[in-house]
Design a protein around this motif. Structure first.
Motif, short mmCIF file in Angstrom:
data_model
loop_
_atom_site.label_atom_id
_atom_site.label_comp_id
_atom_site.label_asym_id
_atom_site.label_seq_id
_atom_site.Cartn_x
_atom_site.Cartn_y
_atom_site.Cartn_z
N VAL A 35 46.86 41.58 41.01
CA VAL A 35 45.87 41.82 42.28
C VAL A 35 46.78 43.51 43.22
CG1 VAL A 35 45.59 41.05 44.94
CG2 VAL A 35 45.00 40.45 42.98
N MET A 36 46.93 43.90 43.65
CA MET A 36 48.17 44.96 44.34
C MET A 36 48.32 44.86 46.18
SD MET A 36 48.93 46.91 41.93
CE MET A 36 50.64 47.22 42.23
N ILE A 37 48.97 44.47 46.81
CA ILE A 37 48.97 44.12 47.99
C ILE A 37 50.29 44.99 48.37
CG2 ILE A 37 50.77 42.26 47.12
CD1 ILE A 37 49.34 40.40 49.61
N GLY A 38 50.08 45.25 50.13
CA GLY A 38 51.08 46.24 50.23
C GLY A 38 52.44 45.14 51.25
N ASN A 39 53.18 46.01 50.70
CA ASN A 39 55.17 45.83 51.36
C ASN A 39 54.88 45.50 52.65
OD1 ASN A 39 54.45 48.62 52.27
ND2 ASN A 39 57.38 48.64 51.88
N ILE A 40 54.08 45.73 53.68
CA ILE A 40 54.12 45.39 54.98
C ILE A 40 53.10 44.45 55.45
CG2 ILE A 40 54.67 46.13 57.24
CD1 ILE A 40 57.20 46.36 55.71
N ASP A 41 53.27 43.17 56.24
CA ASP A 41 51.97 42.75 56.26
C ASP A 41 50.98 42.50 54.90
OD1 ASP A 41 52.84 42.52 58.73
OD2 ASP A 41 52.50 44.32 59.63
N GLY A 42 50.70 42.05 54.11
CA GLY A 42 50.67 42.43 53.17
C GLY A 42 49.04 41.58 52.66
N ARG A 89 57.81 42.82 43.57
CA ARG A 89 57.76 41.50 43.41
C ARG A 89 56.52 41.66 42.88
NH1 ARG A 89 60.20 39.36 49.57
NH2 ARG A 89 57.98 39.57 50.25
N LYS A 90 56.61 40.34 41.66
CA LYS A 90 55.36 39.95 41.38
C LYS A 90 55.13 38.35 41.27
CE LYS A 90 55.28 43.65 37.75
NZ LYS A 90 55.90 44.21 36.58
N VAL A 91 54.17 37.62 41.61
CA VAL A 91 54.08 36.39 40.52
C VAL A 91 53.01 36.19 40.37
CG1 VAL A 91 53.22 36.24 43.41
CG2 VAL A 91 54.48 34.30 41.56
N THR A 92 52.26 35.50 39.67
CA THR A 92 51.14 34.68 38.87
C THR A 92 49.37 34.05 39.41
OG1 THR A 92 51.84 35.13 37.10
CG2 THR A 92 49.72 33.86 36.65
N LEU A 93 49.19 34.14 40.55
CA LEU A 93 47.85 32.58 40.86
C LEU A 93 46.95 32.91 39.35
CD1 LEU A 93 46.37 31.78 43.11
CD2 LEU A 93 44.32 34.41 42.72
N SER A 94 47.63 31.07 39.51
CA SER A 94 46.27 30.17 38.45
C SER A 94 45.34 29.74 38.88
CB SER A 94 47.65 29.50 37.38
OG SER A 94 48.66 29.93 37.13
N VAL A 95 43.81 29.79 39.10
CA VAL A 95 43.02 29.04 38.99
C VAL A 95 42.07 28.00 37.45
CG1 VAL A 95 40.60 29.16 39.65
CG2 VAL A 95 42.43 30.91 41.01
N THR A 96 42.26 27.42 37.88
CA THR A 96 42.04 25.87 37.01
C THR A 96 40.46 25.41 37.57
OG1 THR A 96 43.28 23.95 37.47
CG2 THR A 96 43.93 25.71 35.40
N SER A 97 39.04 24.37 36.23
CA SER A 97 38.40 24.51 36.81
C SER A 97 38.20 23.80 34.96
CB SER A 97 37.03 25.09 36.71
OG SER A 97 36.30 24.37 37.33
N LYS A 98 37.89 22.58 35.55
CA LYS A 98 38.16 22.22 34.44
C LYS A 98 38.84 21.53 33.51
CE LYS A 98 33.21 19.94 35.46
NZ LYS A 98 32.04 19.38 34.92
N SER A 99 39.14 22.06 31.60
CA SER A 99 39.85 22.36 30.87
C SER A 99 39.62 24.85 31.00
CB SER A 99 39.44 22.30 29.69
OG SER A 99 37.89 22.80 29.83
N LEU A 100 39.25 24.96 31.88
CA LEU A 100 39.24 26.01 31.50
C LEU A 100 40.57 26.80 33.36
CD1 LEU A 100 35.93 27.31 32.24
CD2 LEU A 100 37.26 27.31 30.10
N ALA A 104 46.23 35.90 37.48
CA ALA A 104 45.41 36.95 37.95
C ALA A 104 47.15 37.51 38.29
CB ALA A 104 44.48 36.93 39.22
N GLU A 105 47.49 37.99 38.06
CA GLU A 105 49.03 38.72 38.68
C GLU A 105 48.67 39.42 39.48
OE1 GLU A 105 53.19 40.99 36.10
OE2 GLU A 105 50.69 41.81 36.95
N ILE A 106 50.04 39.26 40.79
CA ILE A 106 49.66 39.82 42.01
C ILE A 106 51.51 40.24 42.29
CG2 ILE A 106 50.13 39.07 44.90
CD1 ILE A 106 48.98 36.26 44.03
N ILE A 107 51.27 42.03 42.64
CA ILE A 107 51.68 42.70 42.61
C ILE A 107 52.45 43.64 43.93
CG2 ILE A 107 53.04 44.57 41.79
CD1 ILE A 107 51.36 44.34 39.24
N GLN A 108 53.28 42.89 44.31
CA GLN A 108 53.64 43.73 45.74
C GLN A 108 54.30 44.83 45.88
OE1 GLN A 108 56.31 41.54 48.71
NE2 GLN A 108 54.67 41.95 50.33
#
Length: 626
Positions: A35-42, A89-100, A104-108
């Motif tokens: 996910v690419m996100i803008g540097n201002i009001d992203g 800047r980078k951060v990782t979004l993690s989504v879990t459902s049961k064992s899954l 997604a990598e978030i890059i600003q």
């Protein structure tokens, strides 16, 4: 009753069948892996596709998500605080459902700013300049407090905009400042330079030569004048002009130097007026006095011009020699002037010694001009710097160097001289310097440049003729080895490494006058030993810089103390080369019949007798280039 039981059984089977069905497998997908996100009001969104409950997590202080959980299909909104840094800047979004688990990598993106100008220079007048700003962030303009002569509008902004810089007129010295466009945690600078508001004209040049009212002037005069000092230390250029009536002036050239050489002859027997205008970068001018000269009929060499000093009269193809001069200024190239005198004297020195004297008719000799800025050449060992055409240099001791590439380039100005002809052409670089030294630069393909100063010493073995005969006649054309023993090697034996180098060059046709054996039955010059008239020839220890391990054919020769005498094997080798180039077959009997100087003359023997090995400085070894 039986019917009721049957119905009951069917119902029980149906219930059991329904209770045994399996739940569908869990599924989880994200619409984006990055996910690419803008540097201002992203702010961006990502879709969750699932058949069950899910939970979203993120570990960041600058990025938030909403909602953090859900069931089935849903959408997560990602928001980021403003990034005012110049790093993404980078951060990782993690989504879990049961064992899954899906990520997604978030890059600003980072903040960036560019300006269409980095340097603005202009004159003293009030003006304005527009700077285009290209940016993805907020920014502001910073002007140094002391730069009150600069204003900007607007002083801040966001994204792409134009900023107008306004400058007041300058009545003082040159001034400069940096206008900074600050963004994030850094800035871009634009350098501002405004010319000073006043100007002082350079001093008038003082004409040096030709002297005023000169008559019978050379038709190719060299114009010289003193450099003009500018009170503001501005760079000064010179415009040299001439006239035949002082009403209409024509300019020769505009240049930074204080010397000018004409590209064409002036008319003969004509009066000329000339002057020099000094101009600075701001239009200030200083004009010299007007001098006059009246031409005669005398001429000079142009730079690069050549003359044939001697045509060959014997054989087919000529053996060719080119005399070049270094450290000669343009005035030296008047016909019959210093250059001609030194070259002509050098030619006579070369052909004053046998076998060149008897075989002179097989040679064609050229003289060629190369203008030097200064008279004389560089002497690095004495910290003397001169600007000469071929950058010839005294390196220390008797070693010398020159710009051989430029020498070859000049030689090829002569019709018929190409890279192949250079392999047979001997170039003698005559140096306008009264000093003892000399070095021959020799290539394995046959090229040779012998560097010879015009030394006027009266000490035996050290004057112009001695140096030329050793370097040019001996090393350059004769391809001879040195026969002396250097002071550092007295009592020493020739090392194996030096023996190997000697043999390599010997096999290539060099060093006929030195051998590494004393066996007179196989030595290179065995055919001269015990031959009538050649009683001097034998095998004498001490040659090629060492006391032992190398032998020379005679006790003394030009290749020891520069005396005007080449030993018999040297003369033979020279004649072989002369005749080979001329297309004439060599005959030993004919050579011996024509070999009129089989021993040094009385005067040479007197020089040899006066030779003091303790005080004599031998010439440097040749530079051998493979």
């Amino acid at each position: 009753m039986l019917k009721i039981l049957r119905i009951t059984a069917i119902i029980l089977v149906s219930i059991l069948s329904l209770s045994c069905e399996k739940e569908p497998p869990a599924s989880l997908e994200l619409s984006l892996a990055q996910v690419m996100i803008g540097n201002i009001d992203g702010e961006e969104k990502i879709t969750v596709t699932s058949n069950g409950k899910w939970t979203a997590t993120i570990t960041s202080t600058w990025c938030t998500i909403s909602p953090a959980s859900g069931e089935g299909n849903g959408e997560i909104t990602i928001k980021a605080t403003n990034n005012f840094s110049t790093q993404e800047r980078k951060v990782t979004l993690s989504v879990t459902s049961k064992s899954l688990k899906k990520s997604a990598e978030i890059i600003q993106s980072f903040s960036n700013l560019e300006t269409d100008k980095s340097d603005i220079q202009f004159n003293k007048d009030a003006t304005l300049k527009v700077v285009a700003v290209s940016s993805n962030t907020k920014w502001q303009v910073e002007i140094p407090a002391e730069a009150t002569w600069i204003t900007a509008s607007p002083m801040s902004g966001e994204g792409n905009k134009q900023v107008t810089l306004t400058f007041t007129a300058n009545a003082g010295l040159e001034r400069s400042a940096y206008v900074n466009f600050k963004y994030a945690d850094t800035y871009k600078s634009v350098r501002i330079v405004q010319e000073r508001g006043f100007n002082s004209s350079p001093q008038a040049p003082v004409l040096k030569s030709p002297v005023n009212n000169l008559t019978d002037a050379n038709r190719l005069p060299t114009f010289r004048w003193s450099g003009s000092k500018d009170p503001d230390n501005d760079e000064v250029t010179y415009r040299i002009e001439y006239s035949d009536n002082q009403t209409t002036w024509t300019y020769f050239a505009t240049l930074k130097d204080t010397v000018y050489n004409l590209p064409a002859y002036l008319d003969e027997n004509k009066k000329y007026y000339w002057r020099v205008l000094a101009t600075d970068a701001f239009g200030g001018k200083g004009t010299s006095a007007v001098n006059t000269l009246t031409t005669g009929i005398k001429k000079s060499y142009f730079d690069g011009d050549y003359k044939v000093a001697q045509e060959n009269t014997l054989g087919g193809a000529p053996n060719e020699i080119l005399f070049l001069g270094d450290g000669y200024i343009s005035e030296d190239f008047e016909e019959g002037g210093l250059f001609d005198r030194d070259m002509d004297l050098g030619i006579e020195h070369f052909f004053s010694v046998e076998p060149y004297k008897s075989y002179r008719g097989y040679f064609k000799v050229y003289k060629q001009a190369g203008y030097s800025r200064d008279s004389g050449v560089k002497q690095t060992d004495k910290s003397i710097n001169k600007n000469s055409k071929f950058n010839t240099d005294f390196l220390g001791g008797s070693s010398m160097s020159t710009n051989t590439d430029l020498a070859f380039e000049y030689a090829k100005k002569i019709p018929g001289v190409d890279d192949n002809k250079l392999k047979k052409l001997l170039i003698i670089m005559v140096v306008n310097q009264n000093r003892y030294a000399g070095t021959c630069w020799t290539w394995s393909d046959g090229k040779a440049v012998a560097i010879v100063p015009v030394n006027k010493s009266t000490t035996p073995g050290s004057n112009y003729s001695n140096l030329l005969q050793h370097e040019a006649g001996g090393h350059g054309f004769g391809r001879l080895a040195d026969e002396y023993v250097s002071s550092a090697n007295v009592g020493k034996t020739l090392p194996v490494a030096d023996s190997s180098k000697f043999m390599t060059w010997s096999k290539a046709g060099f060093y006929p006058n030195v051998d590494l054996t004393s066996n007179v039955t196989i030595i290179k010059w065995k055919h001269f030993i015990d031959r009538p008239g050649y009683g001097r020839v034998s095998a004498f220890a001490g040659a090629y810089y060492y006391s032992f391990g190398a032998w020379r054919p005679e006790t003394s020769s030009c290749m020891i103390q520069n005396e005007p005498y080449y030993n018999a094997p040297s003369r033979e080798h020279m004649v072989k080369r002369i005749l080979s180039t001329a297309g004439v077959e060599f005959s030993l009997d004919e050579f011996i019949a024509k070999d009129i100087q089989k021993a040094p003359s009385t005067s040479v023997l007197m020089q040899t007798k006066s030779f003091n090995p303790l005080t004599f400085v031998p010439l440097a070894p040749p530079v051998m280039v493979e």
